[in-house]
Design an enzyme around this catalytic site. Structure first.
Site, mmCIF file in Angstrom:
data_model
loop_
_atom_site.group_PDB
_atom_site.id
_atom_site.type_symbol
_atom_site.label_atom_id
_atom_site.label_comp_id
_atom_site.label_asym_id
_atom_site.label_seq_id
_atom_site.Cartn_x
_atom_site.Cartn_y
_atom_site.Cartn_z
ATOM 1 N N ASP A 13 0.797 -1.091 -0.008
ATOM 2 C CA ASP A 13 -0.009 0.013 -0.083
ATOM 3 C C ASP A 13 0.835 1.111 0.000
ATOM 4 O O ASP A 13 0.460 2.453 0.496
ATOM 5 C CB ASP A 13 -0.920 0.160 1.181
ATOM 6 C CG ASP A 13 -1.690 -1.257 1.383
ATOM 7 O OD1 ASP A 13 -2.278 -1.802 0.383
ATOM 8 O OD2 ASP A 13 -1.700 -1.720 2.523
ATOM 9 N N HIS A 41 -4.218 -2.205 -6.486
ATOM 10 C CA HIS A 41 -3.622 -1.080 -6.726
ATOM 11 C C HIS A 41 -4.563 0.059 -7.220
ATOM 12 O O HIS A 41 -5.332 0.036 -8.172
ATOM 13 C CB HIS A 41 -2.683 -0.995 -7.937
ATOM 14 C CG HIS A 41 -1.402 -1.976 -7.562
ATOM 15 N ND1 HIS A 41 -0.360 -2.414 -8.710
ATOM 16 C CD2 HIS A 41 -0.871 -2.415 -6.379
ATOM 17 C CE1 HIS A 41 0.476 -3.179 -8.152
ATOM 18 N NE2 HIS A 41 0.208 -2.962 -6.612
HETATM 19 P P1 IMP Z 1 -2.103 -12.967 2.253
HETATM 20 O O1 IMP Z 1 -1.428 -12.384 1.178
HETATM 21 O O2 IMP Z 1 -3.760 -12.543 1.769
HETATM 22 O O3 IMP Z 1 -2.188 -14.382 2.695
HETATM 23 O O4 IMP Z 1 -1.886 -12.003 3.510
HETATM 24 C C1 IMP Z 1 -0.931 -12.089 4.111
HETATM 25 C C2 IMP Z 1 -0.526 -10.790 4.841
HETATM 26 O O5 IMP Z 1 -0.012 -9.884 3.724
HETATM 27 C C3 IMP Z 1 -1.596 -10.020 5.612
HETATM 28 O O6 IMP Z 1 -1.167 -9.251 6.702
HETATM 29 C C4 IMP Z 1 -2.252 -9.269 4.332
HETATM 30 O O7 IMP Z 1 -2.857 -8.077 5.091
HETATM 31 C C5 IMP Z 1 -0.855 -8.783 3.907
HETATM 32 N N1 IMP Z 1 -0.915 -8.282 2.404
HETATM 33 C C6 IMP Z 1 -1.136 -8.997 1.268
HETATM 34 N N2 IMP Z 1 -1.282 -8.412 0.284
HETATM 35 C C7 IMP Z 1 -1.154 -6.852 0.590
HETATM 36 C C8 IMP Z 1 -1.097 -5.849 0.010
HETATM 37 O O8 IMP Z 1 -1.234 -5.687 -1.016
HETATM 38 N N3 IMP Z 1 -1.040 -4.553 0.832
HETATM 39 C C9 IMP Z 1 -0.904 -4.739 1.965
HETATM 40 N N4 IMP Z 1 -0.934 -5.818 2.806
HETATM 41 C C10 IMP Z 1 -1.102 -6.920 2.236
#
Ligand code: IMP
Length: 431
Positions: A13, A41
């Site tokens: 982010d 995005h």
């Molecule tokens: P997952 O990628 O859904 O397995 O989530 C694992 C961790 O990565 C969690 O804390 C999510 O909030 C974080 N996360 C995954 N993708 C993003 C992103 O694009 N922005 C911010 N946090 C992310």
């Protein structure tokens, strides 16, 4: 330079979408190389907000080739929804410019079910995943049972593989995770319909990107998430399941390291995080709440409120090293307007010992107390500035101090949501 990668240097982010969208104007090809629709995005173009999860941000510029590399895990139904939405707003008009790697993996409904059931059962130990099945899909890739887009070429083969997986996953879902099984016939029907729409996009994307580079085209590699969410270099286990650092450009697309000329890191002028895990420069209270509102700091993928912290120079220096960063783009400096003083985290104290650089174990970050340096804030918004000289002097000093602490030059400064609200100090494609 002709080949540039954009990577996040915090916990995602950072405003990568806007920078990628801006650089895409100068690129011929834009390539995603890792992650899935857990990424989001957000872009504001002509006053309209777009949230891209899988389709590269180049899609908002006509005539750019957009590539989904082999390193992604793609939810095919979500992808088709995103394509349809973009087409409705007049984008992605030329299908021959959109490519999906034969070798990219697919996220199936059982991946989502497993992700969500595990998180629900984990209680306090939950990672706070997006719930989009990303971890379980990457697990299957490594276990060599994942479904790839190439499997769609022979639907009989695909169906057999999918049925086998569903039997195994349903046993796990029912017996261990105590949740509802996946309906095999429904999943297969949905995939049969999706297949027809997906096949025209399938491509040997490694060869496509490599040929583009050989013929002198400009290629932009669009990273997702952030370095601190990287499976190896992030705050494990509170990370995502892909490699988010610049080196995964190569494994995630099928080109070699000699083909990448610059890595541009993106960082907000402060820090945010969604989900659980250590965050040394975090703060809460009124200031955090107003910054969250002002910066619209709510997860684009899930809507969750983001945790808020000061800019962390220790972390940024570490991510500069891990990514071999050429320069840094600092975003959202307008959001800090009215905050005085502003703070930068310049070190940590862990169990009485001071660390000016990243402690050797990320687990130590759980108990890290931040050491802050204070700088004068700014009351005049930098939002209208389009050149360095137009920035209020305290914003300039803040940016210069960050550059000094991180040890890399600042290439761009974001001062607002719109495409044009960016001061470009150095454009990698013009260097
Ligand atoms: P997952 O990628 O859904 O397995 O989530 C694992 C961790 O990565 C969690 O804390 C999510 O909030 C974080 N996360 C995954 N993708 C993003 C992103 O694009 N922005 C911010 N946090 C992310």
């Amino acid at each position: 330079m002709k080949t540039v990668a954009v990577v996040g240097t915090q916990w995602g982010d950072e405003g990568k979408g806007k920078i990628v969208d801006m650089l895409a104007a100068d690129a011929d090809v834009v390539v995603r190389f890792q992650g899935g629709n857990n990424a989001a995005h957000t872009l504001v173009v002509g006053g309209k907000k777009f949230v891209l999860r899988l389709v590269p941000a180049g899609a908002l510029h006509p005539g750019k080739a957009c590539v989904i590399g082999n390193g992604l895990v793609v939810n095919p139904i979500a992808l088709l929804g995103e394509i349809a939405e973009l087409k409705r707003s007049g984008h992605l008009a030329d299908d021959s410019l959109f490519k999906i790697s034969y070798d990219a993996h697919m996220v199936m409904p059982y991946h989502l079910a497993i992700d969500r059931a595990r998180e629900a059962r984990a209680g306090k130990r939950a990672i706070g995943t997006t719930g989009f099945g990303i971890g379980p899909a990457y697990e299957d890739k490594m276990a060599r049972v994942g479904l790839r887009f190439e499997d769609l070429l022979d639907f009989k083969f695909f169906e057999e593989k999918l049925r086998r997986n569903i039997v195994e996953k349903n046993a796990y879902l029912k017996a261990l995770l105590k949740t509802k099984p996946i309906k095999a016939d429904e999943t297969i029907d949905a995939m049969k319909k999706a297949r027809r729409r997906l096949l025209p996009y399938l491509c040997d994307t490694g060869a496509f990107v490599s040929d583009a580079i050989d013929s002198g085209k400009r290629v932009l590699f669009e990273g997702a998430h952030g370095t601190m969410l990287d499976i190896d270099h992030g705050t494990y286990p509170y990370v995502t399941s892909s490699s988010c650092v610049a080196s995964s450009v190569f494994s995630g697309t099928g080109i070699g390291p000699g083909n990448l000329e610059a890595v541009l890191g993106i960082s907000k002028g402060y820090t945010t995080r969604v989900g659980a895990g250590p965050f040394p420069s975090e703060f809460s209270g009124y200031l955090a709440d107003s910054l969250r509102e002002e910066g619209d700091e709510f997860g684009s993928a899930t809507g969750r409120p983001r945790r808020i912290g000061w800019f962390d120079a220790v972390l940024a220096r570490y991510t500069a090293r891990v990514n071999g960063m050429w320069a840094l783009a600092l975003t959202k400096l307008d959001v800090l307007t009215g905050i005085d003083p502003v703070k930068i985290c310049v070190g940590y104290v862990v169990k009485g010992k001071r660390y000016d650089d990243m402690p050797p174990s990320h687990r130590m970050l759980i108990n890290a107390k931040p050491i802050f340096e204070e700088m004068p804030g700014w009351s005049e918004s930098p939002a209208g500035a389009r050149m360095l000289a137009e920035l209020p002097s305290s914003v300039r000093r803040y940016v210069e101090r960050i550059s000094e602490l991180v040890g890399v030059p600042i290439a761009m400064i974001g001062v607002g949501k719109e495409r044009e609200a960016t001061i470009v100090v150095r454009n990698p494609f013009a260097d």
